[in-house]
Design a protein around this motif. Structure first.
Motif, PDB file in Angstrom:
ATOM      1  N   GLY A  91       0.799  -1.223   0.000  1.00 31.12           N
ATOM      2  CA  GLY A  91       0.000   0.000   0.000  1.00 31.12           C
ATOM      3  C   GLY A  91       0.828   1.267   0.000  1.00 31.12           C
ATOM      4  O   GLY A  91       0.288   2.362   0.160  1.00 31.12           O
ATOM      5  N   GLY A  92       2.133   1.135  -0.159  1.00 32.47           N
ATOM      6  CA  GLY A  92       3.005   2.301  -0.121  1.00 32.47           C
ATOM      7  C   GLY A  92       3.548   2.556   1.273  1.00 32.47           C
ATOM      8  O   GLY A  92       4.722   2.810   1.462  1.00 32.47           O
ATOM      9  N   ALA A  93       2.641   2.516   2.275  1.00 26.20           N
ATOM     10  CA  ALA A  93       3.013   2.690   3.692  1.00 26.20           C
ATOM     11  C   ALA A  93       3.740   4.003   3.944  1.00 26.20           C
ATOM     12  O   ALA A  93       4.625   4.082   4.799  1.00 26.20           O
ATOM     13  N   LEU A  94       3.362   5.056   3.213  1.00 25.62           N
ATOM     14  CA  LEU A  94       3.921   6.368   3.501  1.00 25.62           C
ATOM     15  C   LEU A  94       3.221   6.957   4.720  1.00 25.62           C
ATOM     16  O   LEU A  94       2.065   6.647   5.009  1.00 25.62           O
ATOM     17  N   PHE A  95       3.925   7.825   5.439  1.00 24.90           N
ATOM     18  CA  PHE A  95       3.331   8.494   6.594  1.00 24.90           C
ATOM     19  C   PHE A  95       2.487   9.665   6.092  1.00 24.90           C
ATOM     20  O   PHE A  95       2.996  10.609   5.474  1.00 24.90           O
ATOM     21  N   ASN A  96       1.184   9.603   6.370  1.00 25.84           N
ATOM     22  CA  ASN A  96       0.262  10.611   5.843  1.00 25.84           C
ATOM     23  C   ASN A  96       0.472  11.997   6.436  1.00 25.84           C
ATOM     24  O   ASN A  96       0.031  12.987   5.866  1.00 25.84           O
ATOM     25  N   SER A  97       1.146  12.078   7.589  1.00 22.93           N
ATOM     26  CA  SER A  97       1.376  13.365   8.238  1.00 22.93           C
ATOM     27  C   SER A  97       2.642  14.053   7.732  1.00 22.93           C
ATOM     28  O   SER A  97       2.952  15.172   8.152  1.00 22.93           O
ATOM     29  N   MET A  98       3.354  13.386   6.820  1.00 21.06           N
ATOM     30  CA  MET A  98       4.597  13.929   6.281  1.00 21.06           C
ATOM     31  C   MET A  98       4.461  14.140   4.781  1.00 21.06           C
ATOM     32  O   MET A  98       3.714  13.424   4.114  1.00 21.06           O
ATOM     33  N   THR A  99       5.170  15.124   4.249  1.00 22.89           N
ATOM     34  CA  THR A  99       5.165  15.333   2.804  1.00 22.89           C
ATOM     35  C   THR A  99       5.878  14.178   2.115  1.00 22.89           C
ATOM     36  O   THR A  99       6.570  13.372   2.756  1.00 22.89           O
ATOM     37  N   VAL A 100       5.727  14.120   0.797  1.00 27.44           N
ATOM     38  CA  VAL A 100       6.408  13.087   0.031  1.00 27.44           C
ATOM     39  C   VAL A 100       7.920  13.192   0.223  1.00 27.44           C
ATOM     40  O   VAL A 100       8.610  12.190   0.451  1.00 27.44           O
ATOM     41  N   GLY A 101       8.437  14.407   0.163  1.00 25.61           N
ATOM     42  CA  GLY A 101       9.875  14.616   0.343  1.00 25.61           C
ATOM     43  C   GLY A 101      10.343  14.185   1.724  1.00 25.61           C
ATOM     44  O   GLY A 101      11.412  13.582   1.871  1.00 25.61           O
ATOM     45  N   GLU A 102       9.556  14.470   2.752  1.00 25.90           N
ATOM     46  CA  GLU A 102       9.913  14.084   4.114  1.00 25.90           C
ATOM     47  C   GLU A 102       9.897  12.562   4.264  1.00 25.90           C
ATOM     48  O   GLU A 102      10.729  11.997   4.981  1.00 25.90           O
ATOM     49  N   LEU A 148       1.868   7.035  -5.650  1.00 27.90           N
ATOM     50  CA  LEU A 148       2.168   6.545  -4.304  1.00 27.90           C
ATOM     51  C   LEU A 148       3.185   5.406  -4.347  1.00 27.90           C
ATOM     52  O   LEU A 148       4.118   5.359  -3.541  1.00 27.90           O
ATOM     53  N   LYS A 149       2.973   4.487  -5.300  1.00 21.05           N
ATOM     54  CA  LYS A 149       3.899   3.357  -5.434  1.00 21.05           C
ATOM     55  C   LYS A 149       5.299   3.853  -5.763  1.00 21.05           C
ATOM     56  O   LYS A 149       6.302   3.340  -5.236  1.00 21.05           O
ATOM     57  N   ARG A 150       5.394   4.842  -6.650  1.00 21.65           N
ATOM     58  CA  ARG A 150       6.705   5.353  -7.035  1.00 21.65           C
ATOM     59  C   ARG A 150       7.365   6.126  -5.890  1.00 21.65           C
ATOM     60  O   ARG A 150       8.585   6.066  -5.706  1.00 21.65           O
ATOM     61  N   ALA A 151       6.551   6.854  -5.117  1.00 18.80           N
ATOM     62  CA  ALA A 151       7.101   7.561  -3.954  1.00 18.80           C
ATOM     63  C   ALA A 151       7.627   6.568  -2.921  1.00 18.80           C
ATOM     64  O   ALA A 151       8.690   6.777  -2.321  1.00 18.80           O
ATOM     65  N   ALA A 152       6.886   5.476  -2.727  1.00 18.91           N
ATOM     66  CA  ALA A 152       7.349   4.438  -1.803  1.00 18.91           C
ATOM     67  C   ALA A 152       8.652   3.816  -2.289  1.00 18.91           C
ATOM     68  O   ALA A 152       9.538   3.494  -1.499  1.00 18.91           O
ATOM     69  N   LEU A 153       8.774   3.666  -3.598  1.00 20.63           N
ATOM     70  CA  LEU A 153       9.999   3.124  -4.172  1.00 20.63           C
ATOM     71  C   LEU A 153      11.159   4.098  -3.967  1.00 20.63           C
ATOM     72  O   LEU A 153      12.284   3.680  -3.657  1.00 20.63           O
TER      73      LEU A 153
END
Length: 265
Positions: A91-102, A148-153
């Motif tokens: 699912g990407g598992a990015l932190f939603n409270s942080m920007t993509v760069g962060e 999202l997938k590419r940001a996770a990568l």
């Protein structure tokens, strides 16, 4: 001189409670190779991935990553080894409270002593690698599924890992985004020479990116081979998997009745 595999799994047995999930798994991944792990639902592929990541304790057997047996090393040694590993979750598992760069910069902040300006530059470089230049200030919720997938990568490769793991990279993507991600994986392998393990049920994607494929079924390895070898297999379960046929198991009536009534005695 024979080169040591990037990943070497020997007689891996795994349980969830009393239930045995993996039954003596043997597999290896060469340095610079893309290994795809395939299998139907419940085949054990996600469990195998968790073991490769050191997230689940093996009942027996060994798992060597870059020559280190992660079933025997200390927590500190495992932490150091993880600096050489990148993971892109389903699912990407990015932190939603942080920007993509962060999000992309997080591994650099956790595992290096680089100054803030250098970290920001390196994060932008990784976003450029995955074709997300200029998106560093957006929040994850503002990205499409493919983005999202590419940001996770980008986050997974922030530390230039020697091992890269993907969990269902094409899941939920439209065909165009899926093809773009496949191309990105191939480009990364060529440019960075990483050893890559991909868990997927997407046949088209698997056949495009794999150097070799491991086919799992009910915790057993049915075969490990090239794309052509897997396509040519006459094993009934592999044929059913490739032709997307439902599984039809013969039922032992006495065993079935015994299983239903076991708790009633």
């Amino acid at each position: 001189m024979v080169e040591t595999p990037a990943i070497e799994v020997t007689q891996l047995v795994s349980h969830y409670g009393e239930r045995e999930i993996l039954h003596g798994i043997d597999m290896s991944v060469a340095r610079g190779e893309i290994m795809v792990i395939m299998g139907g639902s419940g085949s054990g592929k996600s469990t195998l991935l968790r073991h490769l990541l050191g997230l689940h304790r093996a009942t027996s057997g060994s798992i060597k990553l870059l020559g280190q047996d992660i079933t025997r090393i200390s927590a500190a040694e495992m932490f150091a080894l993880r600096r050489q590993m990148g993971v892109s979750f389903q699912g990407g598992a990015l932190f939603n409270s942080m920007t993509v760069g962060e999000n992309v910069a997080l591994p650099l902040r956790e595992h290096t002593r680089l100054d803030d300006n250098t970290i920001q530059i390196m994060a932008r470089m990784k976003l450029e690698v995955v074709n997300l230049n200029g998106f560093e200030d957006l929040m994850p919720g503002e990205l499409s599924g493919g983005m999202l997938k590419r940001a996770a990568l980008a986050r997974a490769i922030a530390l230039d890992p020697r091992l890269l793991f993907f969990d269902e990279p094409s899941a939920g993507l439209d065909p165009v985004a899926s093809v773009e991600l496949d191309e990105l994986i191939l480009n990364l392998q060529e440019a960075m020479g990483m050893s890559i393990v991909v868990v997927t049920h997407e046949l088209e994607s698997a056949f495009k990116i794999a150097d070799r494929i491991t086919v799992l079924d009910q915790g057993h390895i049915l075969m490990i081979g090239t794309v052509d070898e897997v396509r040519a297999s006459d094993h009934p379960r592999i044929v059913s998997l490739l032709q997307r046929q439902p599984r039809r198991d013969e039922v032992d009536a006495e065993a079935y009745l015994e299983r239903l009534t076991r708790q009633l005695v």
